[in-house]
Design an enzyme around this catalytic site. Structure first.
Site, PDB file in Angstrom:
ATOM      1  N   GLU A   1       5.979  -7.044   0.283  1.00 34.21           N
ATOM      2  CA  GLU A   1       7.330  -6.452   0.286  1.00 34.21           C
ATOM      3  C   GLU A   1       8.244  -7.294   1.168  1.00 34.21           C
ATOM      4  O   GLU A   1       7.801  -7.756   2.218  1.00 34.21           O
ATOM      5  CB  GLU A   1       7.277  -5.016   0.835  1.00 34.21           C
ATOM      6  CG  GLU A   1       6.438  -4.103  -0.049  1.00 34.21           C
ATOM      7  CD  GLU A   1       6.353  -2.668   0.489  1.00 34.21           C
ATOM      8  OE1 GLU A   1       7.038  -2.342   1.470  1.00 34.21           O
ATOM      9  OE2 GLU A   1       5.594  -1.887  -0.085  1.00 34.21           O
TER      10      GLU A   1
ATOM     11  N   ARG B   1       0.248   2.533   0.106  1.00 36.26           N
ATOM     12  CA  ARG B   1       0.506   1.171   0.556  1.00 36.26           C
ATOM     13  C   ARG B   1       0.030   0.209  -0.527  1.00 36.26           C
ATOM     14  O   ARG B   1      -0.966   0.489  -1.217  1.00 36.26           O
ATOM     15  CB  ARG B   1      -0.275   0.863   1.844  1.00 36.26           C
ATOM     16  CG  ARG B   1       0.313   1.446   3.114  1.00 36.26           C
ATOM     17  CD  ARG B   1       1.628   0.769   3.523  1.00 36.26           C
ATOM     18  NE  ARG B   1       2.157   1.292   4.762  1.00 36.26           N
ATOM     19  CZ  ARG B   1       3.024   2.298   4.866  1.00 36.26           C
ATOM     20  NH1 ARG B   1       3.455   2.909   3.781  1.00 36.26           N
ATOM     21  NH2 ARG B   1       3.462   2.682   6.041  1.00 36.26           N
TER      22      ARG B   1
ATOM     23  N   HIS C   1      10.030   0.769  -2.074  1.00 31.86           N
ATOM     24  CA  HIS C   1       9.485   1.472  -0.898  1.00 31.86           C
ATOM     25  C   HIS C   1      10.524   2.438  -0.303  1.00 31.86           C
ATOM     26  O   HIS C   1      10.996   2.249   0.823  1.00 31.86           O
ATOM     27  CB  HIS C   1       9.006   0.488   0.174  1.00 31.86           C
ATOM     28  CG  HIS C   1       8.041   1.120   1.148  1.00 31.86           C
ATOM     29  ND1 HIS C   1       7.087   0.398   1.826  1.00 31.86           N
ATOM     30  CD2 HIS C   1       7.885   2.415   1.557  1.00 31.86           C
ATOM     31  CE1 HIS C   1       6.390   1.214   2.612  1.00 31.86           C
ATOM     32  NE2 HIS C   1       6.867   2.448   2.469  1.00 31.86           N
TER      33      HIS C   1
END
Ligand code: DGY
Length: 309
Positions: free
Chosen positions: A256, A227, A274
Site C-alpha cells: 500500500e 491486512r 484501505h
C-alpha cells in the site's frame, strides 16, 4: 498532563486526526520515519497503523518508553524490540468496529450485486443497448469469517438479519451460535463468502493460499478487511484470472498505496484504498483513544488499551 514536546509524532495523519492531535498535544513531528530525527528528548511516540516503526528508529531514541498507535492492528510496531526493552504500546480497538463492519457489508453487497459496474453501466449508457448482467443473492449463503475477535463478532451480528448461515475459524472455538472450523481450508470449503477479519501475525501470513482459494471454489467470494499480508496475492491473482474463485473485494493490500497492478486489470474485483476506519467520527475516536493512552502513561496509570506483547 502530557509534558510539552515529549511526544514525537511519527508519520502523517489525515487532517481530521492532526487537528485533534494539535488540539490536545504539543508534539514534534517526524513525518517520514526514515528521515532525520528532530532534536528533543522524547519519551513517547504517537503513530498510526499505516506507518511502519522500524526498530532502528527506536534504537536511536533510547529515551522512548511508550508507543501509541492509532489503529486496531499493530503489525506496524517492532513487537520483539518493544518487549525486550520494556517499552509499552497501545492500540485503538473497539472504536473502529462500526466503520470497519459497515465497510465490510458495503463491500459484500457491492461485490455480489456488482454495484460499481452497475453504476458504470448506467453512466456509459450501455443500459440502452442491453440489460445489466444477472447477479447473485446473499440470502441463503454461508458466510465464513476468519478471525472471530471484536470485529469478527460485530460483523457476524450485523450479518445475522441477512438470512445467511455463519461459520468461523480462529485459534480457539468460542461460545457463539455459529459453526466453528478448526482450519481455514475447511472453513473456505463450507463458505460461499469468506471474510478475513483476523490480525496480521506470523501465523496468519499468506494464510489464504492457492489451496484455500481452490477450496472456496468457483462460486466463492473473498473479502479482505484485515491486512494484505494475510493473502498470498500472487495466488489470489491467478485464482481471480482463472475463475478459480468468483470474485474478491479488497480493502487492504501487501503493497500500500501501490497495490499489485494485476488487480487493476481484472473485472471480478472490488477495490478500496484501505478505508475501513476512514470516517471522521471513527478517526476522531481513534485519535482520542491513542492520546488518552499517552495521558495514562504520563500519569503513571494503567493504559486503557495496552498491546499485550
Ligand atoms: C486498523 O485500525 O488497523 C486499520 O486498518 C486502520 O485503518
Amino acid at each position: 498532563m502530557i509534558p510539552v514536546n515529549s511526544v514525537l509524532q511519527v508519520g502523517q495523519f489525515p487532517e481530521i486526526m492532526q487537528l485533534e492531535i494539535d488540539r490536545r498535544l504539543s508534539t514534534i513531528k517526524l513525518l517520514d520515519p526514515q528521515g532525520k530525527i528532530p532534536d528533543g528528548s522524547f519519551t513517547a511516540i504517537l503513530t498510526r497503523s499505516n506507518t511502519q516503526i522500524p526498530k532502528e528508529l527506536l534504537e536511536k531514541m533510547p529515551s522512548v518508553q511508550m508507543v501509541a498507535t492509532c489503529g486496531v492492528g499493530y503489525d506496524n510496531l517492532p513487537l520483539g524490540y518493544l518487549k525486550t526493552h520494556g517499552i509499552k504500546a497501545s492500540n485503538t480497538p473497539g472504536v473502529l468496529n462500526d466503520a470497519v463492519c459497515e465497510l465490510a457489508i458495503g463491500m459484500l453487497f457491492g461485490l455480489l450485486r456488482r454495484i460499481p459496474e452497475a453504476q458504470e453501466y448506467v453512466k456509459s449508457s450501455a443500459w440502452s443497448k442491453a440489460p445489466f448482467t444477472i447477479t447473485t443473492t446473499l440470502a441463503g449463503k454461508c458466510v465464513g469469517i476468519a478471525g472471530m475477535g471484536r470485529i469478527g463478532q460485530d460483523l457476524a451480528k450485523r450479518l445475522e438479519p441477512f438470512k445467511v448461515k455463519l461459520a468461523y475459524t480462529g485459534p480457539t472455538q468460542k461460545e457463539l451460535p455459529y459453526e466453528y472450523f478448526g482450519d481455514i481450508k475447511s472453513l473456505a470449503k463450507a463458505s460461499d463468502i469468506l471474510i478475513l477479519a483476523c490480525p496480521a501475525t506470523p501465523e496468519t501470513e499468506k494464510m489464504i493460499n492457492a489451496e484455500v482459494l481452490e477450496a472456496l471454489g468457483p462460486q466463492g467470494y473473498l473479502i479482505n478487511i484485515a491486512r494484505g499480508s494475510v493473502v498470498d496475492e500472487a495466488a489470489l491473482l491467478v485464482a481471480l484470472q482463472q475463475k478459480i474463485i468468483a470474485g474478491a473485494a479488497l480493502d487492504v493490500f501487501e503493497n500500500e498505496p501501490n497495490p499489485n497492478v494485476g488487480f487493476l486489470n481484472i473485472d471480478n474485483v472490488l477495490l478500496t484504498p484501505h478505508i475501513g476506519s476512514a470516517t471522521s467520527e471513527t478517526r476522531q475516536l481513534m485519535t482520542n483513544l491513542a492520546i488518552d493512552n499517552l495521558e495514562a502513561f504520563y500519569n503513571k496509570k494503567p493504559l486503557l488499551t495496552e498491546v499485550k506483547n
